[in-house]
Design a protein around this motif. Structure first.
Motif, PDB file in Angstrom:
ATOM      1  N   ASN A  49       4.770   7.688  13.376  1.00 35.66           N
ATOM      2  CA  ASN A  49       4.951   9.133  13.220  1.00 35.66           C
ATOM      3  C   ASN A  49       5.089   9.582  11.774  1.00 35.66           C
ATOM      4  N   ASN A  50       5.474   8.674  10.886  1.00 33.50           N
ATOM      5  CA  ASN A  50       5.719   9.060   9.492  1.00 33.50           C
ATOM      6  C   ASN A  50       4.816   8.299   8.517  1.00 33.50           C
ATOM      7  N   LEU A  51       4.985   6.996   8.474  1.00 31.34           N
ATOM      8  CA  LEU A  51       4.301   6.180   7.474  1.00 31.34           C
ATOM      9  C   LEU A  51       2.784   6.186   7.627  1.00 31.34           C
ATOM     10  N   PHE A  52       2.305   5.927   8.837  1.00 29.18           N
ATOM     11  CA  PHE A  52       0.859   5.830   9.046  1.00 29.18           C
ATOM     12  C   PHE A  52       0.134   7.134   8.724  1.00 29.18           C
ATOM     13  N   PRO A  53       0.644   8.301   9.167  1.00 26.07           N
ATOM     14  CA  PRO A  53      -0.043   9.545   8.798  1.00 26.07           C
ATOM     15  C   PRO A  53      -0.083   9.769   7.277  1.00 26.07           C
ATOM     16  N   MET A  54       0.993   9.391   6.581  1.00 21.98           N
ATOM     17  CA  MET A  54       0.990   9.532   5.117  1.00 21.98           C
ATOM     18  C   MET A  54      -0.079   8.644   4.489  1.00 21.98           C
ATOM     19  N   LEU A  55      -0.176   7.410   4.968  1.00 23.12           N
ATOM     20  CA  LEU A  55      -1.189   6.493   4.425  1.00 23.12           C
ATOM     21  C   LEU A  55      -2.596   6.968   4.759  1.00 23.12           C
ATOM     22  N   ARG A  56      -2.782   7.489   5.959  1.00 21.71           N
ATOM     23  CA  ARG A  56      -4.105   7.988   6.366  1.00 21.71           C
ATOM     24  C   ARG A  56      -4.565   9.102   5.431  1.00 21.71           C
ATOM     25  N   ARG A  57      -3.614   9.941   5.015  1.00 22.45           N
ATOM     26  CA  ARG A  57      -3.946  11.034   4.088  1.00 22.45           C
ATOM     27  C   ARG A  57      -4.162  10.517   2.664  1.00 22.45           C
ATOM     28  N   ALA A 111       0.839  -1.210   0.000  1.00 21.36           N
ATOM     29  CA  ALA A 111       0.000   0.000   0.000  1.00 21.36           C
ATOM     30  C   ALA A 111       0.868   1.252   0.000  1.00 21.36           C
ATOM     31  N   VAL A 112       1.956   1.230   0.752  1.00 20.26           N
ATOM     32  CA  VAL A 112       2.886   2.362   0.771  1.00 20.26           C
ATOM     33  C   VAL A 112       3.441   2.597  -0.636  1.00 20.26           C
ATOM     34  N   ARG A 113       3.819   1.516  -1.306  1.00 22.24           N
ATOM     35  CA  ARG A 113       4.362   1.631  -2.671  1.00 22.24           C
ATOM     36  C   ARG A 113       3.306   2.200  -3.637  1.00 22.24           C
ATOM     37  N   LYS A 114       2.059   1.789  -3.445  1.00 22.83           N
ATOM     38  CA  LYS A 114       0.986   2.173  -4.365  1.00 22.83           C
ATOM     39  C   LYS A 114       0.468   3.591  -4.119  1.00 22.83           C
ATOM     40  N   TYR A 115       0.298   3.983  -2.864  1.00 16.60           N
ATOM     41  CA  TYR A 115      -0.428   5.211  -2.553  1.00 16.60           C
ATOM     42  C   TYR A 115       0.441   6.405  -2.158  1.00 16.60           C
ATOM     43  N   ILE A 116       1.702   6.174  -1.806  1.00 11.57           N
ATOM     44  CA  ILE A 116       2.535   7.276  -1.318  1.00 11.57           C
ATOM     45  C   ILE A 116       3.639   7.575  -2.334  1.00 11.57           C
ATOM     46  N   GLU A 117       3.794   8.844  -2.646  1.00 10.57           N
ATOM     47  CA  GLU A 117       4.878   9.247  -3.540  1.00 10.57           C
ATOM     48  C   GLU A 117       6.208   8.923  -2.866  1.00 10.57           C
TER      49      GLU A 117
END
Length: 186
Positions: free
Chosen positions: A119-127, A60-66
């Motif tokens: 502190n980093n990954l989860f907030p990015m995914l939430r957005r 999901a990180v690879r797919k949704y986060i720049e």
């Protein structure tokens, strides 16, 4: 094992569970079977958690986060270090003089990994993800944890599709070994 909620809530509940186990280890005054049982319990939870993250969180990180590839690769490196420590602990007697320093190394590695994710990954995914996507990923995460291995396998694949194909079979073998030995039942 399954806490409910979306993927991020599920994984954060796992983090709190592992932190509680670490606190119990730090509060222990003795060694022996009680420590072995608790180290086995931590190992089982961390391996299941890691497998679920590798199957669903990092894709999901690879797919949704720049820039997600770089972020996911860094998290996989963290997992690799933790898994090697778990393998070392699995082979270690509780009266080994290295048990305490190796346990501390595990706790430090996991604490840094959890802090980075929360502190980093989860907030990015939430957005980046819809609530529905995170709920669906939560369901998949819980299913993955239920089928996951319970012992460290540092050389196992950590990326799809190989990890999704092999983990259930390895998990079945691990759970059979656990049943026969009584590991994880205390």
């Amino acid at each position: 094992m399954g806490h409910g909620g979306n993927m991020l809530e599920e994984l954060m509940a796992d983090h709190r569970e592992v932190e509680e186990m670490f606190a119990r280890i730090q509060a222990m005054t003795g060694q022996g079977q009680q420590l072995r049982d608790l180290v086995d319990e931590v190992t089982i939870e961390l391996v299941r958690h890691s497998v679920a993250e590798e199957q669903y969180l990092y894709p999901a990180v690879r797919k949704y986060i720049e820039g997600g590839d770089r972020l996911a690769d860094k998290e996989l490196e963290d997992h690799s270090r933790v898994e090697k420590i778990l393998k070392r602990l699995e082979k270690m007697s509780t009266d080994d003089a290295q048990m305490s320093p190796v346990l501390q190394q595990l706790m430090d590695e996991v604490a840094a990994h959890v802090e980075d994710e929360e502190n980093n990954l989860f907030p990015m995914l939430r957005r980046a993800c819809s609530a529905e996507t995170l709920r669906e990923l939560g369901d998949k995460t819980r299913r993955a944890k239920a089928m996951a291995p319970t012992r460290p396998h540092p050389s196992a694949p950590t990326t799809p599709p190989a990890n999704k194909l092999l983990a259930p079979g390895v998990g079945l073998v691990d759970r059979a070994r656990d049943f026969v030995t009584g590991r994880g039942k205390s």
